[in-house]
Every structure is written in structure tokens, then in C-alpha cells.
Motif scaffolding. Structure first.
Motif, PDB file in Angstrom:
ATOM      1  N   SER A  66       0.936  -1.225   0.091  1.00  0.00           N
ATOM      2  CA  SER A  66      -0.024  -0.087   0.102  1.00  0.00           C
ATOM      3  C   SER A  66       1.050   1.200   0.118  1.00  0.00           C
ATOM      4  CB  SER A  66      -1.037   0.007   1.185  1.00  0.00           C
ATOM      5  OG  SER A  66      -0.406   0.033   2.496  1.00  0.00           O
ATOM      6  N   PHE A  67       1.013   1.870   1.133  1.00  0.00           N
ATOM      7  CA  PHE A  67       1.605   3.090   1.209  1.00  0.00           C
ATOM      8  C   PHE A  67       2.907   2.823   1.788  1.00  0.00           C
ATOM      9  CE2 PHE A  67      -2.547   5.131   1.147  1.00  0.00           C
ATOM     10  CZ  PHE A  67      -2.022   5.858   0.113  1.00  0.00           C
ATOM     11  N   SER A  68       4.180   3.377   1.804  1.00  0.00           N
ATOM     12  CA  SER A  68       5.296   3.104   2.377  1.00  0.00           C
ATOM     13  C   SER A  68       5.525   4.225   3.644  1.00  0.00           C
ATOM     14  CB  SER A  68       6.324   3.097   1.516  1.00  0.00           C
ATOM     15  OG  SER A  68       6.496   4.362   0.958  1.00  0.00           O
ATOM     16  N   SER A  69       6.545   4.711   3.733  1.00  0.00           N
ATOM     17  CA  SER A  69       7.093   5.644   4.736  1.00  0.00           C
ATOM     18  C   SER A  69       6.314   7.017   5.096  1.00  0.00           C
ATOM     19  CB  SER A  69       8.661   6.129   4.516  1.00  0.00           C
ATOM     20  OG  SER A  69       8.624   7.053   3.249  1.00  0.00           O
ATOM     21  N   GLY A  70       5.305   7.100   4.154  1.00  0.00           N
ATOM     22  CA  GLY A  70       4.458   8.447   4.272  1.00  0.00           C
ATOM     23  C   GLY A  70       3.049   8.064   4.960  1.00  0.00           C
ATOM     24  N   TYR A 122       0.243   2.896  10.119  1.00  0.00           N
ATOM     25  CA  TYR A 122       0.676   1.428  10.161  1.00  0.00           C
ATOM     26  C   TYR A 122       1.699   1.311   9.145  1.00  0.00           C
ATOM     27  CZ  TYR A 122      -3.729   0.710  12.845  1.00  0.00           C
ATOM     28  OH  TYR A 122      -4.789   0.568  13.647  1.00  0.00           O
ATOM     29  N   ASN A 123       2.467   2.022   8.737  1.00  0.00           N
ATOM     30  CA  ASN A 123       3.522   2.119   7.620  1.00  0.00           C
ATOM     31  C   ASN A 123       2.858   1.248   6.274  1.00  0.00           C
ATOM     32  OD1 ASN A 123       5.570   3.855   8.960  1.00  0.00           O
ATOM     33  ND2 ASN A 123       5.861   2.133  10.306  1.00  0.00           N
ATOM     34  N   GLY A 124       1.851   1.198   6.006  1.00  0.00           N
ATOM     35  CA  GLY A 124       1.410   0.544   4.917  1.00  0.00           C
ATOM     36  C   GLY A 124       1.205  -0.973   5.129  1.00  0.00           C
ATOM     37  N   ASP A 125       0.923  -1.299   6.337  1.00  0.00           N
ATOM     38  CA  ASP A 125       0.731  -2.831   6.655  1.00  0.00           C
ATOM     39  C   ASP A 125      -0.708  -3.007   6.492  1.00  0.00           C
ATOM     40  OD1 ASP A 125       0.351  -5.201   8.138  1.00  0.00           O
ATOM     41  OD2 ASP A 125       1.863  -5.039   9.260  1.00  0.00           O
ATOM     42  N   VAL A 126      -0.960  -3.709   5.182  1.00  0.00           N
ATOM     43  CA  VAL A 126      -2.597  -4.040   5.076  1.00  0.00           C
ATOM     44  C   VAL A 126      -3.075  -4.788   5.928  1.00  0.00           C
ATOM     45  CG1 VAL A 126      -3.929  -5.119   3.075  1.00  0.00           C
ATOM     46  CG2 VAL A 126      -1.928  -3.717   2.462  1.00  0.00           C
ATOM     47  N   THR A 127      -2.431  -5.877   6.546  1.00  0.00           N
ATOM     48  CA  THR A 127      -3.311  -6.479   7.546  1.00  0.00           C
ATOM     49  C   THR A 127      -3.641  -5.730   8.781  1.00  0.00           C
ATOM     50  OG1 THR A 127      -1.662  -8.258   7.108  1.00  0.00           O
ATOM     51  CG2 THR A 127      -2.760  -8.664   9.173  1.00  0.00           C
ATOM     52  N   LYS A 128      -2.938  -4.766   9.175  1.00  0.00           N
ATOM     53  CA  LYS A 128      -3.216  -3.888  10.207  1.00  0.00           C
ATOM     54  C   LYS A 128      -4.290  -2.971   9.846  1.00  0.00           C
ATOM     55  CE  LYS A 128       1.135  -4.079  13.010  1.00  0.00           C
ATOM     56  NZ  LYS A 128       2.184  -3.278  13.411  1.00  0.00           N
ATOM     57  N   TRP A 129      -4.477  -2.519   8.490  1.00  0.00           N
ATOM     58  CA  TRP A 129      -5.327  -1.488   8.135  1.00  0.00           C
ATOM     59  C   TRP A 129      -6.740  -2.399   8.083  1.00  0.00           C
ATOM     60  CZ3 TRP A 129      -6.405   3.109   8.027  1.00  0.00           C
ATOM     61  CH2 TRP A 129      -5.317   4.100   8.061  1.00  0.00           C
TER      62      TRP A 129
END
Length: 197
Positions: free
Chosen positions: A107-111, A115-122
Motif C-alpha cells: 500500500s503506502f510506505s514511509s508516508g 501502520y506504515n502501509g501494513d495492509v493486515t493492520k489496516w
């Protein structure tokens, strides 16, 4: 209280709409092309979840608010107010679609600061938001609330503080607005209101 309204409509919802436009307009590089469709779907779902969350806050604080005509000042300079119940039903539908759109890809990275782009957490965030929406509509639509809550719990909701979507505040000028207004401003003129006392 009007600052919450202004911040959510202008700073949050408008910026999230602009972010969606940028994601949709982005032309992936050759190395990104193969994974871009999944990445794009994840990014758009995350941005939409943040919009859903913002609208949920607006409805909970104000009741009926502009929704279906909100966000396009040129087409709707005086947007109509939609009922909180109708907005909630739409938010539930949107959240379910976002959950279905979240895949195991990037997904997203450092921006992305939650969750720093962690799709599981989203996904867990989305299911927890879905549960929150179900609780919010329980009095006006018990059947929808029950079905929505059961789906959210089955999908996996927040189980500990480690799941929280928290904005990591740092040193000045990037600290919490509460800290800025209550501590850093050196104000000491806050008193309990007569109504609350």
C-alpha cells in the motif's frame, strides 16, 4: 467545536479526496507495473477508510451533516444535509467495500504514519471501524447493526493497544494539538463550566 467541523471537512476530507485523485492519476514505473493494481486498490481503500472515519466523527458530533453533496463546492456551494441514519448506512457499505478491496499486497510506505502501509493492520482497523459503526446505528437500525457487528468481529477487530491507529507525535512543532493548546501555550485559564459542575 466549529474547528472540528472545519478541520474534518477542509483539512481531512478534502485532502483525502485530493489524495485519491493523485493515486488514480499516478503512472507506475516499469518496476511497479505488475503490482500497481493491487497497490492502488489498497491505497484507495485506506484513503476511503479515513474518509469514513472522518464522516463518522462528524455525524456523531453533529447529527445530520452534508454528505452526499459534500466535497464539491463548485457543484454544490450549499450542500444538503443528509440524515445521520442514511450516512451511517452508506459508511457501513463503504467500509465493507474497502475491506474487500484490501489485499495482501503493498500500500503506502514511509508516508503513511499509522501502520506504515501494513495492509493486515489496516484490515483490522477497517473491521474495528465497522464494529464502531454497527454500535453507532444500533438504536435506529438494530438488524443492520447486528449483522454488521457480527461481520466485523468475524473479520478480526482490535484485540490490544498494539492495534491502535495512533499518530506518532514528536517534538515541536509536530506535537499533539491538545499539548499545544493546553501545555505549550502556557495557558492556565481553563476552569470547569457551571453546567458540568
Amino acid at each position: 467545536s466549529n474547528n472540528v467541523w472545519t478541520y474534518l471537512y477542509i483539512r481531512s476530507l478534502k485532502n483525502l479526496s485530493e489524495a485519491k485523485k493523485l493515486v488514480n492519476q499516478y503512472a507506475p514505473t516499469a518496476s511497479e507495473a505488475a503490482t500497481w493494481p493491487a497497490t492502488k486498490a489498497n491505497q484507495l481503500a485506506i484513503l476511503d477508510l479515513l474518509q469514513v472515519y472522518s464522516y463518522q466523527l462528524l455525524v456523531d458530533a453533529n447529527g445530520d451533516v452534508p454528505y452526499s453533496e459534500a466535497g464539491d463546492i463548485d457543484a454544490h456551494p450549499l450542500p444538503k444535509y443528509d440524515s445521520g441514519k442514511d450516512i451511517y448506512a452508506s459508511l457501513i457499505s463503504r467500509t465493507k467495500q474497502d475491506i474487500a478491496s484490501l489485499t495482501s499486497g503493498k500500500s503506502f510506505s514511509s508516508g503513511e504514519k499509522f501502520y506504515n502501509g501494513d495492509v493486515t493492520k489496516w484490515k483490522k482497523f477497517a473491521n474495528s471501524l465497522l464494529l464502531k459503526l454497527a454500535i453507532g446505528i444500533a438504536d435506529s437500525d438494530p438488524a443492520l447493526a447486528q449483522a454488521t457487528a457480527q461481520q466485523a468481529i468475524a473479520g478480526g477487530v482490535f484485540a490490544s493497544k498494539a492495534d491502535d491507529a495512533l499518530m506518532p507525535y514528536a517534538a515541536s512543532p509536530n506535537y499533539s494539538q491538545l499539548y499545544a493548546n493546553l501545555v505549550a501555550s502556557n495557558r492556565n485559564d481553563y476552569v470547569a463550566g457551571k453546567t458540568l459542575v
